[in-house]
Design an enzyme around this catalytic site. Sequence first.
Site, PDB file in Angstrom:
ATOM      1  N   CYS A  43       0.953  -1.090   0.016  1.00  0.00           N
ATOM      2  CA  CYS A  43      -0.046  -0.042  -0.054  1.00  0.00           C
ATOM      3  C   CYS A  43       0.859   1.400  -0.072  1.00  0.00           C
ATOM      4  O   CYS A  43       2.426   1.193   0.134  1.00  0.00           O
ATOM      5  CB  CYS A  43      -0.878   0.041   1.119  1.00  0.00           C
ATOM      6  N   CYS A  46       3.664   1.914   2.551  1.00  0.00           N
ATOM      7  CA  CYS A  46       4.920   1.184   2.455  1.00  0.00           C
ATOM      8  C   CYS A  46       6.042   2.107   1.706  1.00  0.00           C
ATOM      9  O   CYS A  46       7.397   2.248   1.837  1.00  0.00           O
ATOM     10  CB  CYS A  46       4.584  -0.048   1.557  1.00  0.00           C
ATOM     11  N   ASP A 453       4.606  21.872 -35.394  1.00  0.00           N
ATOM     12  CA  ASP A 453       5.823  22.098 -36.078  1.00  0.00           C
ATOM     13  C   ASP A 453       5.653  21.610 -37.335  1.00  0.00           C
ATOM     14  O   ASP A 453       4.687  20.586 -37.564  1.00  0.00           O
ATOM     15  CB  ASP A 453       7.055  21.741 -35.374  1.00  0.00           C
ATOM     16  N   ASP A 634       9.754  18.641 -33.219  1.00  0.00           N
ATOM     17  CA  ASP A 634      10.818  17.794 -33.314  1.00  0.00           C
ATOM     18  C   ASP A 634      11.749  17.928 -31.965  1.00  0.00           C
ATOM     19  O   ASP A 634      12.636  16.981 -31.785  1.00  0.00           O
ATOM     20  CB  ASP A 634      11.509  17.832 -34.602  1.00  0.00           C
ATOM     21  N   ASP A 638      12.884  23.381 -31.532  1.00  0.00           N
ATOM     22  CA  ASP A 638      11.563  23.861 -30.971  1.00  0.00           C
ATOM     23  C   ASP A 638      11.509  23.965 -29.270  1.00  0.00           C
ATOM     24  O   ASP A 638      10.648  23.831 -28.618  1.00  0.00           O
ATOM     25  CB  ASP A 638      10.204  22.956 -31.256  1.00  0.00           C
TER      26      ASP A 638
END
Length: 736
Positions: A43, A46, A453, A634, A638
């Site tokens: 849980c 932990c 772009d 890309d 950019d």
Amino acid sequence: MSALPPGLPAAEADAQHLAPFTTWPDGPAGAAVSQFQVSGMHCAACAGIIEAAVTALPGVERADVNAAAARLALHWHPARTPLAEVLAALQAAGYQATPDVAAPARALRRQEGRQALWRLFVAGFLMMQVMMMATPAYVAEPGELSPDLDQLMRIGSWLLTLPVMVFSAGPFFSGAWRQLRAGRLGMDVPVALGIGVTFVASSGAVFDPAGLFGREVYFDSLTMFVALLLLARWLELGARHRAAEALEAVAGALPASAHRLKPDGSVERVVPEALRPGDRIRVAAGEGFAADGCILSGQGWVNEALLTGESAPVAKAEGDAVVAGSVSVDGAFVVTVQRVGADTTAQGIVRLMQQAQSQRPASHGVLDRVAAGFTAVVVLLALGAGLAWWWLEPSRAVAVAVAVLIVTCPCALTLAAPAAWLTASGALARRGLLLADLAALERLCEVDAVVFDKTGTLSEDRLELQRHWAHGADADALLRLARSLAVWSRHPQARALADGADGSGWLDVREVAGRGVEARDATGQVWRLGAPAWVQPEPDPQARLAFGCGGAGGCVLWMTLAERPRADAADAVAALQAHGWPVRLLSGDQPAAVAQLAAAVGIEAWQGGATPNSKLAAVRAWQAAGERVLMVGDGINDAPVLAEAHVRIAMGQGALLARSAADALLVSNRLMALPQAVDLARKTRRVLRQNLAWAALYNLACVPLALAGWLPPLAAGIGMASSSLFVVLNAQRLNR
């Protein structure tokens, strides 16, 4: 850990020792980030125990634990704290950990899976036996069941429950002890209290029916509760292990060896780690690529499904890029190595997946704090209910207190968000979109505008022949000659024209920088391919490339080349517009080229000749007007505008994977993954809300029933375990 080669300097030895599961984001002098898989987590509490245990060590800056994925991301200085001390601290806290390298991690998962299945089997099998023992007491008419036989059945149920308490329920008691020792209240505390109180009270009823606990026994409810809760945890464990296996599938994509070509033409077999940029390797049909590189010779089909999510093989030819981990389907290639080891696309994907699986979005932390507070309220509520019923009807006090403890256990609440986010991130990875930041899924639901772009994003990173013509000559015949001469040039325009043509038959080939390529044919005639003004003194103004011979009076082929839109660009734009979003195009290319591509993919709002600063200003203006922008680029030129956007997605190309600051990387380069990601993000939000609503409604409905004494422990156990099963199975719908 394996031994290191002798004679290495200490720093270099440490780096090699940790390299398979560690990165150094700030360079060798900065903090390392190591990835571990942890066993024994149940849980969110932990996660806090583990983080506290390791951050107490010298040299540890931060520890991030994802409870849903059972992963630890450790930000530390290995020179100040040895790895052995980190593992020892985790073990002292009650958890087993292993560096996230495939083999030991797989062994740890197998062990954890087998143990969970055995615990579930023991609890389920003995639950059926206990119910068989309890059935006569439920169905017998008064006087039909003798007191001796009834007592024998009770003792039999007690004996059959002992293995469930000692073995199957062991994780609940050990987890509760760890949480209490660390000063935290996780969901194991009320579960262990409920199991323990039920067993003690039922045992007292068996051996002293006239005593404090009365004569009612709940062994059937107890064993069923343990079995159902273990079933829910086993299903959760399976989902977590499938996510880890997907990560290992990418991490293990590299072949065990590579065939490196020596300068004399001979071949040697080496391990991928021995390759260096500039080496040449040979890849036969059916073999994998051991490094990222560029094809020098050969053509065929390559399967990149493991890395990009695209199941169809991709055609590759001379000059094309290939990525480590992809497999040659039917062709033989010679490849120039460009990136090796940690710089390869495959390893970049691994790091991103590790990073995403080790994160906890802000909403997770809120839910963890709510669950911790809720657990404290549950314990106090159960204690108050027990005392109240002890005053009203002592024989039912224990049953009511146990029912309240069990029915209000916050298992479903703590599982609601992690199960949904982890499943969604895995589903996106299979579509070729890798999340670097899980919180991006939340922000993706808020987006109301998309900006693309052009070059390398909406368009392919190569040109294609758009139109060719000649005056007074056979244009198609000249085109075949031009293609054969283009084979001898490495210029992008020539590569687009060559298209696998045969370059034989040319003599005295030479390439003139900035002009083109020149050669003689078998008759001695000189031909040129390149800039129109170099081929013909009076060029056609519409042409971007020319091929011809004989100077002013010779035959000339005129050509125009353009960027090729990605195959699914128009469909992706239409799908995004169908969401009601404006889709825009920002590019630094010439306005005419931008307008042409925008028209081809269906974008009306576009801007050409944009500089990085003007792109940034445009995005800021849209966001100032109230729009939340999704930017797709890309990731190279950019970077400023990507950083400004509400959600940032970069096309996943090469070494960009290792250094991009984007929220996600589209490694498949399939733009249709974007509208699919939007749909999945919205579906994830719906599933998360359903899970949270279910957990809230379940508690609102069942807590009053338990307090009133109308909900026995058996029904409470079924309800609590069923709620946990519901949120886990509901999250799995995101895999569809």
